[in-house]
Motif scaffolding. Sequence first.
Motif, PDB file in Angstrom:
ATOM      1  N   ARG A   1      36.313  13.543  35.041  1.00 29.58           N
ATOM      2  CA  ARG A   1      36.975  13.332  33.754  1.00 29.58           C
ATOM      3  C   ARG A   1      35.973  12.913  32.693  1.00 29.58           C
ATOM      4  NH1 ARG A   1      42.241   9.734  35.305  1.00 29.58           N
ATOM      5  NH2 ARG A   1      43.518  11.410  36.136  1.00 29.58           N
ATOM      6  N   ARG A   2      35.083  12.050  33.089  1.00 32.47           N
ATOM      7  CA  ARG A   2      34.075  11.560  32.143  1.00 32.47           C
ATOM      8  C   ARG A   2      33.198  12.700  31.648  1.00 32.47           C
ATOM      9  NH1 ARG A   2      30.496   6.166  33.197  1.00 32.47           N
ATOM     10  NH2 ARG A   2      29.364   6.163  31.240  1.00 32.47           N
ATOM     11  N   ARG A   3      32.788  13.590  32.556  1.00 33.10           N
ATOM     12  CA  ARG A   3      31.977  14.740  32.145  1.00 33.10           C
ATOM     13  C   ARG A   3      32.757  15.654  31.211  1.00 33.10           C
ATOM     14  NH1 ARG A   3      29.813  15.526  37.784  1.00 33.10           N
ATOM     15  NH2 ARG A   3      31.542  16.955  37.910  1.00 33.10           N
ATOM     16  N   LEU A   4      34.054  15.856  31.491  1.00 31.58           N
ATOM     17  CA  LEU A   4      34.882  16.689  30.617  1.00 31.58           C
ATOM     18  C   LEU A   4      34.945  16.103  29.211  1.00 31.58           C
ATOM     19  CD1 LEU A   4      37.879  17.583  32.945  1.00 31.58           C
ATOM     20  CD2 LEU A   4      36.196  19.159  32.015  1.00 31.58           C
ATOM     21  N   ILE A   5      35.208  14.809  29.130  1.00 34.31           N
ATOM     22  CA  ILE A   5      35.312  14.156  27.818  1.00 34.31           C
ATOM     23  C   ILE A   5      33.970  14.192  27.108  1.00 34.31           C
ATOM     24  CG2 ILE A   5      35.690  11.933  26.671  1.00 34.31           C
ATOM     25  CD1 ILE A   5      37.944  11.467  28.741  1.00 34.31           C
ATOM     26  N   ASN A   6      32.884  13.922  27.833  1.00 36.95           N
ATOM     27  CA  ASN A   6      31.560  14.004  27.222  1.00 36.95           C
ATOM     28  C   ASN A   6      31.265  15.428  26.750  1.00 36.95           C
ATOM     29  OD1 ASN A   6      30.750  11.311  27.349  1.00 36.95           O
ATOM     30  ND2 ASN A   6      29.969  11.539  29.427  1.00 36.95           N
ATOM     31  N   GLY A   7      31.717  16.426  27.508  1.00 36.29           N
ATOM     32  CA  GLY A   7      31.511  17.815  27.109  1.00 36.29           C
ATOM     33  C   GLY A   7      32.249  18.172  25.831  1.00 36.29           C
ATOM     34  N   VAL A   8      33.498  17.727  25.708  1.00 36.12           N
ATOM     35  CA  VAL A   8      34.266  17.968  24.481  1.00 36.12           C
ATOM     36  C   VAL A   8      33.591  17.263  23.308  1.00 36.12           C
ATOM     37  CG1 VAL A   8      36.453  17.539  23.301  1.00 36.12           C
ATOM     38  CG2 VAL A   8      36.457  18.344  25.661  1.00 36.12           C
ATOM     39  N   ARG A   9      33.177  16.020  23.520  1.00 34.14           N
ATOM     40  CA  ARG A   9      32.514  15.266  22.452  1.00 34.14           C
ATOM     41  C   ARG A   9      31.206  15.941  22.032  1.00 34.14           C
ATOM     42  NH1 ARG A   9      30.608  10.484  23.375  1.00 34.14           N
ATOM     43  NH2 ARG A   9      31.039   9.680  21.323  1.00 34.14           N
ATOM     44  N   TRP A  10      30.423  16.447  23.002  1.00 32.63           N
ATOM     45  CA  TRP A  10      29.159  17.116  22.688  1.00 32.63           C
ATOM     46  C   TRP A  10      29.410  18.366  21.872  1.00 32.63           C
ATOM     47  CZ3 TRP A  10      26.917  21.867  23.789  1.00 32.63           C
ATOM     48  CH2 TRP A  10      25.558  21.964  23.509  1.00 32.63           C
ATOM     49  N   ARG A  11      30.414  19.132  22.273  1.00 32.75           N
ATOM     50  CA  ARG A  11      30.729  20.375  21.567  1.00 32.75           C
ATOM     51  C   ARG A  11      31.178  20.089  20.137  1.00 32.75           C
ATOM     52  NH1 ARG A  11      34.135  23.214  18.425  1.00 32.75           N
ATOM     53  NH2 ARG A  11      33.854  25.412  18.705  1.00 32.75           N
ATOM     54  N   VAL A  12      32.017  19.081  19.940  1.00 36.87           N
ATOM     55  CA  VAL A  12      32.476  18.721  18.595  1.00 36.87           C
ATOM     56  C   VAL A  12      31.310  18.217  17.746  1.00 36.87           C
ATOM     57  CG1 VAL A  12      33.917  17.078  17.318  1.00 36.87           C
ATOM     58  CG2 VAL A  12      34.858  18.274  19.298  1.00 36.87           C
ATOM     59  N   ARG A  13      30.445  17.411  18.349  1.00 35.29           N
ATOM     60  CA  ARG A  13      29.311  16.842  17.616  1.00 35.29           C
ATOM     61  C   ARG A  13      28.302  17.905  17.201  1.00 35.29           C
ATOM     62  NH1 ARG A  13      27.644  13.645  21.306  1.00 35.29           N
ATOM     63  NH2 ARG A  13      25.748  14.725  21.895  1.00 35.29           N
ATOM     64  N   THR A  14      28.045  18.885  18.084  1.00 35.50           N
ATOM     65  CA  THR A  14      27.012  19.873  17.782  1.00 35.50           C
ATOM     66  C   THR A  14      27.565  21.108  17.078  1.00 35.50           C
ATOM     67  OG1 THR A  14      27.266  20.935  19.941  1.00 35.50           O
ATOM     68  CG2 THR A  14      25.611  19.176  19.752  1.00 35.50           C
ATOM     69  N   GLY A  15      28.841  21.409  17.287  1.00 36.38           N
ATOM     70  CA  GLY A  15      29.442  22.566  16.636  1.00 36.38           C
ATOM     71  C   GLY A  15      29.085  23.901  17.268  1.00 36.38           C
ATOM     72  N   VAL A  16      28.527  23.892  18.473  1.00 37.74           N
ATOM     73  CA  VAL A  16      28.154  25.152  19.136  1.00 37.74           C
ATOM     74  C   VAL A  16      29.401  25.867  19.647  1.00 37.74           C
ATOM     75  CG1 VAL A  16      25.904  24.262  19.834  1.00 37.74           C
ATOM     76  CG2 VAL A  16      27.831  24.109  21.409  1.00 37.74           C
ATOM     77  N   PRO A  17      29.320  27.173  19.864  1.00 32.96           N
ATOM     78  CA  PRO A  17      30.448  27.876  20.481  1.00 32.96           C
ATOM     79  C   PRO A  17      30.710  27.328  21.893  1.00 32.96           C
ATOM     80  CG  PRO A  17      28.880  29.431  19.540  1.00 32.96           C
ATOM     81  CD  PRO A  17      28.244  28.083  19.489  1.00 32.96           C
ATOM     82  N   TRP A  18      31.965  27.424  22.339  1.00 29.74           N
ATOM     83  CA  TRP A  18      32.323  26.914  23.661  1.00 29.74           C
ATOM     84  C   TRP A  18      31.445  27.507  24.755  1.00 29.74           C
ATOM     85  CZ3 TRP A  18      34.897  22.722  24.634  1.00 29.74           C
ATOM     86  CH2 TRP A  18      35.805  22.240  23.696  1.00 29.74           C
ATOM     87  N   ARG A  19      31.110  28.784  24.640  1.00 26.91           N
ATOM     88  CA  ARG A  19      30.322  29.441  25.693  1.00 26.91           C
ATOM     89  C   ARG A  19      28.901  28.885  25.795  1.00 26.91           C
ATOM     90  NH1 ARG A  19      32.459  34.450  27.671  1.00 26.91           N
ATOM     91  NH2 ARG A  19      34.453  34.843  26.677  1.00 26.91           N
ATOM     92  N   ASP A  20      28.442  28.164  24.785  1.00 24.40           N
ATOM     93  CA  ASP A  20      27.101  27.582  24.809  1.00 24.40           C
ATOM     94  C   ASP A  20      27.100  26.127  25.271  1.00 24.40           C
ATOM     95  OD1 ASP A  20      26.084  29.968  23.905  1.00 24.40           O
ATOM     96  OD2 ASP A  20      26.071  29.369  21.803  1.00 24.40           O
ATOM     97  N   LEU A  21      28.219  25.668  25.802  1.00 27.53           N
ATOM     98  CA  LEU A  21      28.304  24.300  26.301  1.00 27.53           C
ATOM     99  C   LEU A  21      27.309  24.113  27.447  1.00 27.53           C
ATOM    100  CD1 LEU A  21      30.110  21.716  25.988  1.00 27.53           C
ATOM    101  CD2 LEU A  21      31.362  22.560  27.966  1.00 27.53           C
ATOM    102  N   LEU A  22      26.614  22.995  27.452  1.00 25.65           N
ATOM    103  CA  LEU A  22      25.644  22.723  28.516  1.00 25.65           C
ATOM    104  C   LEU A  22      26.341  22.671  29.869  1.00 25.65           C
ATOM    105  CD1 LEU A  22      23.523  19.913  26.839  1.00 25.65           C
ATOM    106  CD2 LEU A  22      22.991  22.340  27.014  1.00 25.65           C
ATOM    107  N   HIS A  23      25.708  23.245  30.882  1.00 20.39           N
ATOM    108  CA  HIS A  23      26.313  23.319  32.208  1.00 20.39           C
ATOM    109  C   HIS A  23      26.539  21.940  32.826  1.00 20.39           C
ATOM    110  CE1 HIS A  23      27.649  25.288  35.804  1.00 20.39           C
ATOM    111  NE2 HIS A  23      26.800  24.588  36.530  1.00 20.39           N
ATOM    112  N   GLU A  24      25.782  20.940  32.412  1.00 21.74           N
ATOM    113  CA  GLU A  24      25.955  19.592  32.982  1.00 21.74           C
ATOM    114  C   GLU A  24      27.341  19.026  32.709  1.00 21.74           C
ATOM    115  OE1 GLU A  24      24.147  16.217  30.264  1.00 21.74           O
ATOM    116  OE2 GLU A  24      22.836  17.967  30.279  1.00 21.74           O
ATOM    117  N   TYR A  25      28.049  19.604  31.722  1.00 20.13           N
ATOM    118  CA  TYR A  25      29.390  19.120  31.393  1.00 20.13           C
ATOM    119  C   TYR A  25      30.478  19.890  32.113  1.00 20.13           C
ATOM    120  CZ  TYR A  25      27.050  16.636  27.666  1.00 20.13           C
ATOM    121  OH  TYR A  25      26.234  15.811  26.961  1.00 20.13           O
ATOM    122  N   ARG A  26      30.159  20.750  33.044  1.00 16.99           N
ATOM    123  CA  ARG A  26      31.079  21.603  33.789  1.00 16.99           C
ATOM    124  C   ARG A  26      31.110  22.969  33.132  1.00 16.99           C
ATOM    125  NH1 ARG A  26      35.389  18.714  36.361  1.00 16.99           N
ATOM    126  NH2 ARG A  26      35.487  20.560  37.638  1.00 16.99           N
TER     127      ARG A  26
END
Length: 80
Positions: A30-55
């Motif tokens: 859950r923590r990785r999921l939330i961190n992943g959403v927060r990272w994506r919102v903060r950086t503004g990258v497309p969803w497909r470019d989400l870092l793999h460490e976040y799932r």
Amino acid sequence: MGRGDLSDEQWSVPESLLPAAGVSRRSGRRRRLINGVRWRVRTGVPWRDLLHEYRPWQTVYRHRPHRGRPHQMAGRPRDP
């Protein structure tokens, strides 16, 4: 923990609002999921470019907060 990820102290707040995980490993997921959403919102990258460490991006995308449709907000009746 990456830059901008929730610290243990910060994580205790949203974790207390979530239903009990039951298995201790799920809390880390859950923590990785939330961190992943927060990272994506903060950086503004497309969803497909989400870092793999976040799932996988599809998993994080499915768990993102939904804004809802306009007719579902603030108790407005649905237009016919």
